[in-house]
Design a protein around this motif. Structure first.
Motif, PDB file in Angstrom:
ATOM      1  N   MET A   1       0.847  -1.194   0.000  1.00 26.69           N
ATOM      2  CA  MET A   1       0.000   0.000   0.000  1.00 26.69           C
ATOM      3  C   MET A   1       0.880   1.240   0.000  1.00 26.69           C
ATOM      4  SD  MET A   1      -3.015   1.067   2.701  1.00 26.69           S
ATOM      5  CE  MET A   1      -4.545   0.918   1.808  1.00 26.69           C
ATOM      6  N   THR A   2       0.503   2.259  -0.764  1.00 23.08           N
ATOM      7  CA  THR A   2       1.246   3.508  -0.821  1.00 23.08           C
ATOM      8  C   THR A   2       0.580   4.559   0.059  1.00 23.08           C
ATOM      9  OG1 THR A   2      -0.064   4.366  -2.664  1.00 23.08           O
ATOM     10  CG2 THR A   2       1.872   2.997  -3.209  1.00 23.08           C
ATOM     11  N   LEU A   3       1.306   5.643   0.284  1.00 25.58           N
ATOM     12  CA  LEU A   3       0.730   6.738   1.063  1.00 25.58           C
ATOM     13  C   LEU A   3      -0.510   7.283   0.378  1.00 25.58           C
ATOM     14  CD1 LEU A   3       0.772   8.772   3.376  1.00 25.58           C
ATOM     15  CD2 LEU A   3       2.396  10.146   2.054  1.00 25.58           C
ATOM     16  N   ASP A   4      -0.486   7.437  -0.945  1.00 21.38           N
ATOM     17  CA  ASP A   4      -1.660   7.942  -1.663  1.00 21.38           C
ATOM     18  C   ASP A   4      -2.849   7.010  -1.475  1.00 21.38           C
ATOM     19  OD1 ASP A   4      -0.402  10.205  -2.565  1.00 21.38           O
ATOM     20  OD2 ASP A   4       0.102   9.387  -4.532  1.00 21.38           O
ATOM     21  N   ALA A   5      -2.602   5.700  -1.519  1.00 22.03           N
ATOM     22  CA  ALA A   5      -3.687   4.739  -1.343  1.00 22.03           C
ATOM     23  C   ALA A   5      -4.227   4.780   0.077  1.00 22.03           C
ATOM     24  CB  ALA A   5      -3.200   3.333  -1.689  1.00 22.03           C
ATOM     25  N   ALA A   6      -3.334   4.916   1.039  1.00 18.95           N
ATOM     26  CA  ALA A   6      -3.778   5.013   2.435  1.00 18.95           C
ATOM     27  C   ALA A   6      -4.601   6.274   2.643  1.00 18.95           C
ATOM     28  CB  ALA A   6      -2.555   5.010   3.357  1.00 18.95           C
ATOM     29  N   ARG A   7      -4.150   7.380   2.072  1.00 13.66           N
ATOM     30  CA  ARG A   7      -4.872   8.639   2.192  1.00 13.66           C
ATOM     31  C   ARG A   7      -6.267   8.524   1.558  1.00 13.66           C
ATOM     32  NH1 ARG A   7      -1.544  11.804  -0.593  1.00 13.66           N
ATOM     33  NH2 ARG A   7      -0.257  12.413   1.187  1.00 13.66           N
ATOM     34  N   ALA A   8      -6.338   7.890   0.396  1.00 12.99           N
ATOM     35  CA  ALA A   8      -7.625   7.738  -0.292  1.00 12.99           C
ATOM     36  C   ALA A   8      -8.567   6.839   0.505  1.00 12.99           C
ATOM     37  CB  ALA A   8      -7.396   7.168  -1.685  1.00 12.99           C
ATOM     38  N   ALA A   9      -8.036   5.766   1.061  1.00 16.37           N
ATOM     39  CA  ALA A   9      -8.876   4.860   1.846  1.00 16.37           C
ATOM     40  C   ALA A   9      -9.430   5.558   3.082  1.00 16.37           C
ATOM     41  CB  ALA A   9      -8.060   3.634   2.251  1.00 16.37           C
ATOM     42  N   SER A  11      -9.906   8.774   3.435  1.00 14.38           N
ATOM     43  CA  SER A  11     -10.866   9.784   2.991  1.00 14.38           C
ATOM     44  C   SER A  11     -12.226   9.159   2.679  1.00 14.38           C
ATOM     45  CB  SER A  11     -10.315  10.502   1.755  1.00 14.38           C
ATOM     46  OG  SER A  11     -11.254  11.433   1.252  1.00 14.38           O
ATOM     47  N   ALA A  12     -12.210   7.964   2.073  1.00 19.02           N
ATOM     48  CA  ALA A  12     -13.457   7.320   1.658  1.00 19.02           C
ATOM     49  C   ALA A  12     -14.150   6.580   2.789  1.00 19.02           C
ATOM     50  CB  ALA A  12     -13.168   6.351   0.512  1.00 19.02           C
ATOM     51  N   ALA A  13     -13.441   6.289   3.861  1.00 16.34           N
ATOM     52  CA  ALA A  13     -13.998   5.474   4.940  1.00 16.34           C
ATOM     53  C   ALA A  13     -15.176   6.161   5.619  1.00 16.34           C
ATOM     54  CB  ALA A  13     -12.917   5.171   5.972  1.00 16.34           C
ATOM     55  N   GLN A  14     -16.216   5.394   5.854  1.00 16.64           N
ATOM     56  CA  GLN A  14     -17.370   5.908   6.603  1.00 16.64           C
ATOM     57  C   GLN A  14     -17.224   5.663   8.095  1.00 16.64           C
ATOM     58  OE1 GLN A  14     -20.812   4.047   4.760  1.00 16.64           O
ATOM     59  NE2 GLN A  14     -20.974   5.722   3.274  1.00 16.64           N
ATOM     60  N   ARG A  15     -16.497   4.606   8.440  1.00 14.57           N
ATOM     61  CA  ARG A  15     -16.282   4.268   9.853  1.00 14.57           C
ATOM     62  C   ARG A  15     -14.779   4.222  10.112  1.00 14.57           C
ATOM     63  NH1 ARG A  15     -20.010   1.021   7.801  1.00 14.57           N
ATOM     64  NH2 ARG A  15     -18.479  -0.645   7.538  1.00 14.57           N
ATOM     65  N   LEU A  88     -10.807  15.299  12.006  1.00 15.61           N
ATOM     66  CA  LEU A  88     -11.235  14.059  11.360  1.00 15.61           C
ATOM     67  C   LEU A  88     -12.577  13.607  11.922  1.00 15.61           C
ATOM     68  CD1 LEU A  88     -10.614  11.742   9.406  1.00 15.61           C
ATOM     69  CD2 LEU A  88      -9.340  10.627  11.269  1.00 15.61           C
ATOM     70  N   GLU A  89     -12.758  13.746  13.225  1.00 16.60           N
ATOM     71  CA  GLU A  89     -14.053  13.425  13.826  1.00 16.60           C
ATOM     72  C   GLU A  89     -15.154  14.311  13.262  1.00 16.60           C
ATOM     73  OE1 GLU A  89     -16.469  13.817  18.034  1.00 16.60           O
ATOM     74  OE2 GLU A  89     -14.283  13.756  18.095  1.00 16.60           O
ATOM     75  N   ALA A  90     -14.884  15.594  13.121  1.00 24.27           N
ATOM     76  CA  ALA A  90     -15.885  16.506  12.566  1.00 24.27           C
ATOM     77  C   ALA A  90     -16.270  16.096  11.150  1.00 24.27           C
ATOM     78  CB  ALA A  90     -15.355  17.938  12.586  1.00 24.27           C
ATOM     79  N   ASP A  91     -15.319  15.541  10.413  1.00 27.58           N
ATOM     80  CA  ASP A  91     -15.585  15.099   9.035  1.00 27.58           C
ATOM     81  C   ASP A  91     -16.380  13.795   9.005  1.00 27.58           C
ATOM     82  OD1 ASP A  91     -15.238  15.078   6.145  1.00 27.58           O
ATOM     83  OD2 ASP A  91     -13.786  13.473   6.472  1.00 27.58           O
ATOM     84  N   LYS A  92     -16.052  12.860   9.892  1.00 26.07           N
ATOM     85  CA  LYS A  92     -16.694  11.540   9.867  1.00 26.07           C
ATOM     86  C   LYS A  92     -17.952  11.471  10.721  1.00 26.07           C
ATOM     87  CE  LYS A  92     -13.398   9.941   7.272  1.00 26.07           C
ATOM     88  NZ  LYS A  92     -13.627   9.623   5.841  1.00 26.07           N
ATOM     89  N   GLY A  93     -18.127  12.405  11.644  1.00 25.74           N
ATOM     90  CA  GLY A  93     -19.326  12.434  12.477  1.00 25.74           C
ATOM     91  C   GLY A  93     -19.482  11.175  13.300  1.00 25.74           C
ATOM     92  N   GLY A  94     -20.675  10.597  13.271  1.00 25.08           N
ATOM     93  CA  GLY A  94     -20.975   9.423  14.080  1.00 25.08           C
ATOM     94  C   GLY A  94     -20.199   8.190  13.699  1.00 25.08           C
ATOM     95  N   GLY A  95     -19.513   8.209  12.577  1.00 27.27           N
ATOM     96  CA  GLY A  95     -18.698   7.078  12.163  1.00 27.27           C
ATOM     97  C   GLY A  95     -17.306   7.087  12.761  1.00 27.27           C
ATOM     98  N   PHE A  96     -17.024   8.041  13.635  1.00 27.34           N
ATOM     99  CA  PHE A  96     -15.675   8.187  14.194  1.00 27.34           C
ATOM    100  C   PHE A  96     -15.640   7.728  15.643  1.00 27.34           C
ATOM    101  CE2 PHE A  96     -12.361  10.515  16.439  1.00 27.34           C
ATOM    102  CZ  PHE A  96     -11.277  10.405  15.580  1.00 27.34           C
ATOM    103  N   VAL A 186     -11.442   1.727   8.266  1.00 29.18           N
ATOM    104  CA  VAL A 186     -10.033   2.060   8.433  1.00 29.18           C
ATOM    105  C   VAL A 186      -9.793   2.349   9.910  1.00 29.18           C
ATOM    106  CG1 VAL A 186      -8.167   3.686   7.892  1.00 29.18           C
ATOM    107  CG2 VAL A 186      -9.774   2.993   6.094  1.00 29.18           C
ATOM    108  N   ALA A 187      -8.721   1.797  10.443  1.00 29.45           N
ATOM    109  CA  ALA A 187      -8.297   2.110  11.812  1.00 29.45           C
ATOM    110  C   ALA A 187      -6.926   2.769  11.764  1.00 29.45           C
ATOM    111  CB  ALA A 187      -8.243   0.844  12.662  1.00 29.45           C
ATOM    112  N   LEU A 188      -6.710   3.721  12.653  1.00 27.05           N
ATOM    113  CA  LEU A 188      -5.420   4.377  12.809  1.00 27.05           C
ATOM    114  C   LEU A 188      -4.845   4.003  14.171  1.00 27.05           C
ATOM    115  CD1 LEU A 188      -6.263   8.010  11.581  1.00 27.05           C
ATOM    116  CD2 LEU A 188      -5.248   6.150  10.253  1.00 27.05           C
ATOM    117  N   VAL A 189      -3.571   3.654  14.192  1.00 28.44           N
ATOM    118  CA  VAL A 189      -2.864   3.373  15.439  1.00 28.44           C
ATOM    119  C   VAL A 189      -1.729   4.384  15.514  1.00 28.44           C
ATOM    120  CG1 VAL A 189      -1.564   1.676  16.757  1.00 28.44           C
ATOM    121  CG2 VAL A 189      -3.476   0.933  15.318  1.00 28.44           C
TER     122      VAL A 189
END
Length: 244
Positions: A1-9, A11-15, A88-96, A186-189
């Motif tokens: 996976m590349t940084l661009d792909a990670a960034r896109a994933a 961005s598209a994630a709902q949760r 990021l929470e403000a962008d994802k809302g209840g999915g965050f 997508v999860a971030l650690v």
């Protein structure tokens, strides 16, 4: 996976589920748990100051240490990593969902938990005490007014509102985190060594159900070989690379 792909994933994630550790607060000048043992406290092991046995043996000493950490935390300010996660929470809302191992309250001060998502402090919060009789949590007074050990409004002694060595994480907090990571696209650690369980196991809840897990850490961790992608940088720059 590349940084661009990670960034896109991301961005598209709902949760989106996030786990943060000491590396996030390091940029605010908050020392790690072990690094906080300097000066007079350097002669103590963490277990000497942060365990039920230590508190039962000498609550005054334990509170003296925590009062110093409390003062340090209040002097600190949220950094760009805290602010980026709040955005990021403000962008994802209840999915965050954000689970933190930190006890400094900086995520909440940056706005996390106020943008439609949820903030869970897995290890408690230094800014409050817990009534030893009722279990209720109460905010501590300002440092210059703090008499230790503090007494709750109910008239009972309070202990630090943190999870100590030998204690379990609160069931409701851990269960909420496990459910959120299991449901995440997508999860971030971020800024965590990945060695403290059960929090370190949250990433696998996401992976086992087909989600992606992205790590932000300047060093490789025990989790790194298992994860989808790693950004090798400090929390603020790593998150900026993913979110901008």
């Amino acid at each position: 996976m590349t940084l661009d792909a990670a960034r896109a994933a991301l961005s598209a994630a709902q949760r989106v589920a996030v786990l943060t550790g000491a590396g996030v607060s390091a940029e605010s000048g908050i020392p790690t748990f072990r690094d906080a043992q300097t000066g007079h406290w350097a002669r103590f092991r963490p277990e000497d100051l942060a365990s039920p046995a230590a508190y039962q043996r000498d609550p005054d000493m334990v509170w003296a240490w925590y009062a110093g950490r409390y003062r340090d935390v209040l002097r600190a300010e949220p950094n760009e990593a805290h602010r980026l996660l709040a955005r990021l929470e403000a962008d994802k809302g209840g999915g965050f969902f954000l689970a933190t191992q930190n006890v400094d309250g900086l995520h909440a001060r940056a706005g996390s938990g106020q943008g439609g998502g949820r903030l869970v402090e897995l290890h408690g919060n230094l800014l409050s005490g817990r009534d030893e009789v009722t279990g209720e949590m109460f905010a501590l007074p300002a440092p210059e007014q703090l008499a230790t050990p503090p007494v709750s409004p109910r008239g009972h002694r309070m202990r630090p509102n943190v999870v100590w060595f030998g204690e379990f994480l609160p069931d409701d907090a851990l269960e909420a985190a496990q459910q959120a990571f299991a449901a995440a696209d997508v999860a971030l650690v971020v800024g965590t060594s990945g060695v403290v369980y059960p929090a370190a196991g949250l990433a696998f809840e996401t992976l086992e159900r087909g989600g992606l897990v992205i790590e932000v850490n300047p060093e490789a961790t025990e989790l790194t070989p298992h994860l989808s992608f790693s950004v090798r940088d400090v929390a603020s720059r790593g998150l900026a690379a993913l979110l901008t």
